[in-house]
Design a protein around this motif. Structure first.
Motif, short mmCIF file in Angstrom:
data_model
loop_
_atom_site.label_atom_id
_atom_site.label_comp_id
_atom_site.label_asym_id
_atom_site.label_seq_id
_atom_site.Cartn_x
_atom_site.Cartn_y
_atom_site.Cartn_z
N ASN A 15 0.82 -1.02 -0.13
CA ASN A 15 -0.07 0.04 -0.07
C ASN A 15 0.90 1.20 0.09
O ASN A 15 2.12 1.08 0.27
CB ASN A 15 -1.05 0.19 1.24
N VAL A 16 0.19 2.42 -0.28
CA VAL A 16 0.88 3.63 -0.24
C VAL A 16 -0.16 4.68 0.54
O VAL A 16 -1.40 4.67 0.45
CB VAL A 16 1.37 4.17 -1.71
N SER A 17 0.34 5.43 1.32
CA SER A 17 -0.51 6.64 1.86
C SER A 17 0.19 7.79 2.07
O SER A 17 1.48 7.98 1.59
CB SER A 17 -1.00 6.12 3.43
N ALA A 18 -0.76 8.89 2.23
CA ALA A 18 -0.27 10.21 2.42
C ALA A 18 -0.98 10.91 3.46
O ALA A 18 -2.30 10.54 3.58
CB ALA A 18 -0.36 10.96 0.92
N TYR B 153 -4.10 4.03 -0.44
CA TYR B 153 -4.29 2.90 -1.65
C TYR B 153 -3.61 1.65 -1.21
O TYR B 153 -2.46 1.62 -0.99
CB TYR B 153 -3.78 3.56 -2.92
N ASP B 154 -4.58 0.51 -1.16
CA ASP B 154 -3.79 -0.68 -0.42
C ASP B 154 -4.44 -1.59 -1.68
O ASP B 154 -5.43 -1.83 -2.12
CB ASP B 154 -4.94 -1.05 0.50
N TRP B 155 -3.25 -2.52 -2.14
CA TRP B 155 -3.67 -3.40 -3.29
C TRP B 155 -3.21 -4.90 -2.65
O TRP B 155 -2.81 -5.76 -3.32
CB TRP B 155 -2.78 -2.88 -4.56
N SER B 156 -3.21 -5.18 -1.36
CA SER B 156 -2.82 -6.42 -0.63
C SER B 156 -3.55 -7.33 -1.20
O SER B 156 -3.33 -8.69 -1.13
CB SER B 156 -2.75 -6.24 0.81
N ALA B 157 -4.90 -7.24 -1.47
CA ALA B 157 -5.80 -8.40 -1.95
C ALA B 157 -6.03 -8.52 -3.52
O ALA B 157 -6.74 -9.30 -3.87
CB ALA B 157 -7.23 -7.89 -1.28
N VAL B 158 -5.24 -7.90 -4.09
CA VAL B 158 -5.22 -7.96 -5.45
C VAL B 158 -4.66 -9.51 -6.04
O VAL B 158 -3.32 -9.69 -5.73
CB VAL B 158 -4.24 -6.87 -6.35
N PRO B 159 -5.38 -10.14 -6.82
CA PRO B 159 -4.92 -11.47 -6.93
C PRO B 159 -3.91 -11.56 -8.24
O PRO B 159 -3.52 -10.44 -8.84
CB PRO B 159 -6.09 -12.25 -7.87
N GLU C 259 -17.36 -7.20 -10.77
CA GLU C 259 -16.14 -7.79 -10.27
C GLU C 259 -15.23 -6.97 -9.94
O GLU C 259 -15.12 -5.66 -10.29
CB GLU C 259 -15.33 -8.50 -11.42
N TYR C 260 -14.44 -7.01 -8.75
CA TYR C 260 -13.44 -6.09 -7.83
C TYR C 260 -12.26 -6.57 -8.16
O TYR C 260 -11.84 -7.84 -7.87
CB TYR C 260 -14.24 -6.13 -6.55
N GLY C 261 -11.37 -5.67 -8.52
CA GLY C 261 -9.74 -5.99 -8.60
C GLY C 261 -9.06 -6.53 -7.18
O GLY C 261 -7.95 -7.00 -7.13
N GLY C 262 -9.73 -5.87 -6.13
CA GLY C 262 -9.00 -6.18 -4.85
C GLY C 262 -8.14 -5.02 -4.39
O GLY C 262 -7.62 -4.96 -3.17
#
Length: 164
Positions: A8-11, A124-130, A100-103
């Motif tokens: 993830n990335v945050s600000a 912005y978190d993409w830890s659940a992206v397959p 459908e969700y990208g995760g």
């Protein structure tokens, strides 16, 4: 200030507006194009304010690398805790109407710093992206500065009109 991890990335930015006002801007899909720092978000298709988890709101989008250029995202509200947190899971409607969700997720956390200031953290978190999606989309699909740009846009929208 940006924080980037593997997933993830945050600000974070201090906004000169009360948390309730900042939250109201975020809960209004019609303001999202003005908040966006990439230029991808175009216009709200569903213009009703976000009021509950599970709510779907669609946004018209544009990206030069998208096969169609113009496309639509169907976002499902995951977190709605006024005026502390709001977040959603972007997805797309398939031909059969199934979503459908990208995760990946967008989340704003708001911490009041008094009656007229709010610390806002955008993650912005993409830890659940397959893995199959990671093979054709690089994460994050934008530079970390996008989050700071978005927070500065949000600050302008939430600011009292006398300061705008």
């Amino acid at each position: 200030m940006h924080t980037v991890t593997e997933e993830n990335v945050s600000a974070t930015l201090t906004v000169a507006a009360p948390a309730a006002k900042v939250f109201a801007v975020l809960a209004d899909p019609t303001s999202h194009a003005a908040i966006d720092g990439t230029g991808w978000v175009q216009e709200a298709v569903d213009r009703a304010p976000l009021t509950e988890a599970g709510q779907i709101f669609r946004m018209d989008m544009y990206h030069p690398n998208h096969p169609d250029g113009d496309y639509q995202m169907a976002n499902r509200v995951q977190v709605l805790d006024p005026p502390r947190a709001i977040g959603w899971l972007p997805g797309q409607e398939k031909g059969d109407g199934h979503l459908e969700y990208g995760g990946w997720t967008w989340r704003y956390d708001l911490a009041p710093l008094g009656p007229s200031e709010t610390e806002v953290t955008l993650t912005y978190d993409w830890s659940a992206v397959p893995q199959f999606i990671r093979e054709y989309i690089q994460f994050p699909p934008f530079s970390p500065e996008h989050l700071s740009n978005s927070l500065h846009h949000l600050a302008k929208l939430a600011a009292p009109t006398s300061e705008a």
